[in-house]
Design a protein around this motif. Structure first.
Motif, PDB file in Angstrom:
ATOM      1  N   MET A  64      46.729  33.046  44.682  1.00  0.00           N
ATOM      2  CA  MET A  64      46.218  32.971  45.933  1.00  0.00           C
ATOM      3  C   MET A  64      45.156  33.766  46.538  1.00  0.00           C
ATOM      4  N   LEU A  65      45.190  34.904  45.889  1.00  0.00           N
ATOM      5  CA  LEU A  65      43.963  35.775  46.048  1.00  0.00           C
ATOM      6  C   LEU A  65      42.593  34.956  45.757  1.00  0.00           C
ATOM      7  N   SER A  66      42.703  34.340  44.416  1.00  0.00           N
ATOM      8  CA  SER A  66      41.317  33.754  43.825  1.00  0.00           C
ATOM      9  C   SER A  66      41.239  32.569  44.730  1.00  0.00           C
ATOM     10  N   GLU A  67      42.153  31.742  45.123  1.00  0.00           N
ATOM     11  CA  GLU A  67      41.894  30.732  46.321  1.00  0.00           C
ATOM     12  C   GLU A  67      40.981  31.301  47.313  1.00  0.00           C
ATOM     13  N   LEU A  68      41.653  32.460  48.036  1.00  0.00           N
ATOM     14  CA  LEU A  68      41.239  32.856  49.381  1.00  0.00           C
ATOM     15  C   LEU A  68      39.890  33.336  49.208  1.00  0.00           C
ATOM     16  N   TYR A  69      39.428  34.142  48.044  1.00  0.00           N
ATOM     17  CA  TYR A  69      38.393  34.938  47.995  1.00  0.00           C
ATOM     18  C   TYR A  69      37.102  34.226  46.991  1.00  0.00           C
ATOM     19  N   GLY A  70      37.606  33.555  46.331  1.00  0.00           N
ATOM     20  CA  GLY A  70      36.630  33.085  45.024  1.00  0.00           C
ATOM     21  C   GLY A  70      35.775  33.928  44.633  1.00  0.00           C
ATOM     22  N   SER A  71      34.622  34.081  44.889  1.00  0.00           N
ATOM     23  CA  SER A  71      33.358  34.911  44.076  1.00  0.00           C
ATOM     24  C   SER A  71      33.675  36.500  44.670  1.00  0.00           C
ATOM     25  N   GLU A  72      34.093  36.470  45.939  1.00  0.00           N
ATOM     26  CA  GLU A  72      34.219  37.741  46.595  1.00  0.00           C
ATOM     27  C   GLU A  72      35.332  38.640  45.989  1.00  0.00           C
ATOM     28  N   LEU A  73      36.188  37.973  45.090  1.00  0.00           N
ATOM     29  CA  LEU A  73      37.340  38.744  44.778  1.00  0.00           C
ATOM     30  C   LEU A  73      36.882  40.078  43.904  1.00  0.00           C
ATOM     31  N   ASN A  74      35.860  39.853  43.230  1.00  0.00           N
ATOM     32  CA  ASN A  74      35.641  41.057  42.255  1.00  0.00           C
ATOM     33  C   ASN A  74      35.611  42.403  43.411  1.00  0.00           C
ATOM     34  N   GLU A  75      35.283  42.271  44.440  1.00  0.00           N
ATOM     35  CA  GLU A  75      35.024  43.448  45.385  1.00  0.00           C
ATOM     36  C   GLU A  75      36.528  44.229  45.718  1.00  0.00           C
ATOM     37  N   LEU A  76      37.508  42.995  45.628  1.00  0.00           N
ATOM     38  CA  LEU A  76      38.916  43.487  45.848  1.00  0.00           C
ATOM     39  C   LEU A  76      39.673  43.951  44.992  1.00  0.00           C
ATOM     40  N   LEU A  77      39.332  43.902  43.390  1.00  0.00           N
ATOM     41  CA  LEU A  77      39.881  44.170  42.455  1.00  0.00           C
ATOM     42  C   LEU A  77      40.059  45.735  42.264  1.00  0.00           C
ATOM     43  N   PRO A  78      41.197  46.090  41.543  1.00  0.00           N
ATOM     44  CA  PRO A  78      41.531  47.550  41.417  1.00  0.00           C
ATOM     45  C   PRO A  78      40.221  48.178  40.598  1.00  0.00           C
ATOM     46  N   GLU A  79      39.602  49.342  40.968  1.00  0.00           N
ATOM     47  CA  GLU A  79      38.899  50.054  40.136  1.00  0.00           C
ATOM     48  C   GLU A  79      39.830  50.959  39.263  1.00  0.00           C
ATOM     49  N   THR A  80      39.721  52.464  39.783  1.00  0.00           N
ATOM     50  CA  THR A  80      40.623  53.366  39.110  1.00  0.00           C
ATOM     51  C   THR A  80      41.570  53.871  40.326  1.00  0.00           C
ATOM     52  N   ALA A  81      41.240  53.338  41.444  1.00  0.00           N
ATOM     53  CA  ALA A  81      41.704  53.953  42.685  1.00  0.00           C
ATOM     54  C   ALA A  81      43.029  54.699  42.639  1.00  0.00           C
ATOM     55  N   ILE A  82      44.166  53.929  42.832  1.00  0.00           N
ATOM     56  CA  ILE A  82      45.418  54.439  42.939  1.00  0.00           C
ATOM     57  C   ILE A  82      46.129  53.692  41.833  1.00  0.00           C
ATOM     58  N   ALA A  83      46.023  54.151  40.546  1.00  0.00           N
ATOM     59  CA  ALA A  83      46.637  53.213  39.474  1.00  0.00           C
ATOM     60  C   ALA A  83      47.862  53.350  39.394  1.00  0.00           C
ATOM     61  N   ALA A  84      48.984  54.527  39.858  1.00  0.00           N
ATOM     62  CA  ALA A  84      50.133  54.506  39.500  1.00  0.00           C
ATOM     63  C   ALA A  84      50.936  54.631  40.594  1.00  0.00           C
ATOM     64  N   PRO A  85      51.928  53.656  40.839  1.00  0.00           N
ATOM     65  CA  PRO A  85      52.462  52.954  39.829  1.00  0.00           C
ATOM     66  C   PRO A  85      51.671  51.466  39.415  1.00  0.00           C
ATOM     67  N   ALA A  86      51.712  51.185  38.139  1.00  0.00           N
ATOM     68  CA  ALA A  86      50.622  49.978  38.044  1.00  0.00           C
ATOM     69  C   ALA A  86      51.303  48.713  38.748  1.00  0.00           C
ATOM     70  N   MET A  87      50.203  47.641  39.064  1.00  0.00           N
ATOM     71  CA  MET A  87      50.579  46.522  39.666  1.00  0.00           C
ATOM     72  C   MET A  87      50.675  45.387  38.670  1.00  0.00           C
ATOM     73  N   PRO A  88      51.552  45.050  38.043  1.00  0.00           N
ATOM     74  CA  PRO A  88      51.733  44.070  37.081  1.00  0.00           C
ATOM     75  C   PRO A  88      51.142  42.801  37.461  1.00  0.00           C
ATOM     76  N   GLY A  89      51.437  42.337  38.891  1.00  0.00           N
ATOM     77  CA  GLY A  89      50.913  41.190  39.403  1.00  0.00           C
ATOM     78  C   GLY A  89      49.254  41.005  39.171  1.00  0.00           C
ATOM     79  N   LEU A  90      48.641  42.392  39.034  1.00  0.00           N
ATOM     80  CA  LEU A  90      47.287  42.240  39.315  1.00  0.00           C
ATOM     81  C   LEU A  90      46.582  41.902  37.961  1.00  0.00           C
ATOM     82  N   ALA A  91      47.275  42.148  36.742  1.00  0.00           N
ATOM     83  CA  ALA A  91      46.637  41.868  35.413  1.00  0.00           C
ATOM     84  C   ALA A  91      46.151  40.611  35.271  1.00  0.00           C
TER      85      ALA A  91
END
Length: 279
Positions: free
Chosen positions: A244-271
């Protein structure tokens, strides 16, 4: 139902007719913690500024009500907007503290709507008011720094001081505009933990604008996703799938992806989302 925030059909146009907000409608209940998610230019900050009554929408455009008080209607701010702001706490991205003043003084400015004019001008506060400020700083974990100049604090500590200011204000709604955008990962975690703890303990509505998907999913049960000024998703954060995120944001999605921000606990759905964008 009475809402903490009720927005109906709000639009805001800027240069050359470009819409920063496009017919936005939104309701937030008392005690909710909601993420406004979107890339830069999606309308997040503009929407928060309208909720606080800092700016008015387009002529004839919609309405905003916060804590049962009218903020604006049809492009005009309410005559009572100053009084309505007294119960709305706003946390700015750049902290909005006076660096040369002690931290406690910055925090106590949250009381200014409730104290006489002469005391607000002289920044004179009673002992019980100072105690309330110290209690607020203790709640956000920086009471040891109360009498230091605000400029001596780290970015994360300054942001927590700004949150403490909303506590002494007795805000019933807290609006946080990209509060972790300029912070390191550990400071980001502490600021978000503080907002979440206040939301739980005080049962106030918290609306926080973010451009990090992982932070929104971790801290906010509900996500309102914006793109080009429109609400493109409003629902449980658990329903915001990678596809759904990919459909909503397309090429803008890179900006929304986790960097190292708040990594724990891990978000398995983001892999799978990260793999999808990498491809």
């Amino acid at each position: 139902m009475n809402y903490a925030i009720d927005v109906q059909g709000l639009s805001k146009s800027f240069h050359a007719g470009a819409k920063a907000l496009d017919d936005v409608s939104l309701q937030v209940a008392d005690g909710e913690m909601v993420a406004l998610l979107g890339a830069s230019g999606s309308g997040k900050s503009t929407l928060l500024r309208h909720l606080a009554g800092f700016v008015a929408g387009d002529a004839g455009s919609g309405s905003v009500t916060v804590n049962g008080q009218l903020i604006q209607r049809r492009g005009k701010l309410s005559r009572q907007v100053r009084g309505a702001r007294a119960s709305i706490g706003f946390v700015f991205q750049q902290f909005n503290l006076v660096g040369r003043l002690p931290v406690i003084t910055n925090v106590l400015t949250g009381m200014l709507p409730r104290v006489p004019l002469w005391r607000s001008l002289t920044r004179w506060f009673r002992r019980d008011e100072v105690r309330a400020g110290l209690d607020a700083l203790a709640q956000v974990g920086i009471d040891d720094y109360a009498f230091q100049r605000a400029s001596t604090l780290s970015g994360g500590q300054q942001q927590r001081a700004a949150i403490a200011r909303t506590l002494v204000q007795n805000a019933r709604v807290i609006l946080a505009d990209e509060p972790i955008a300029s912070l390191d990962p550990e400071s980001s975690r502490r600021v978000m933990d503080t907002l979440a703890q206040i939301n739980r303990s005080r049962k106030v509505a918290v609306v926080v604008s973010l451009h990090q998907v992982d932070v929104a999913l971790r801290y906010c049960p509900r996500v309102v996703a914006l793109r080009h000024g429109k609400v493109v998703f409003d629902g449980p954060s658990a329903n915001l799938t990678p596809a759904m995120l990919s459909e909503l944001y397309g090429s803008e999605l890179n900006e929304l992806l986790p960097e190292t921000a708040i990594a724990a606990p891990a978000m398995p759905g983001l892999a799978p989302l990260a793999r999808l964008v990498a491809a």
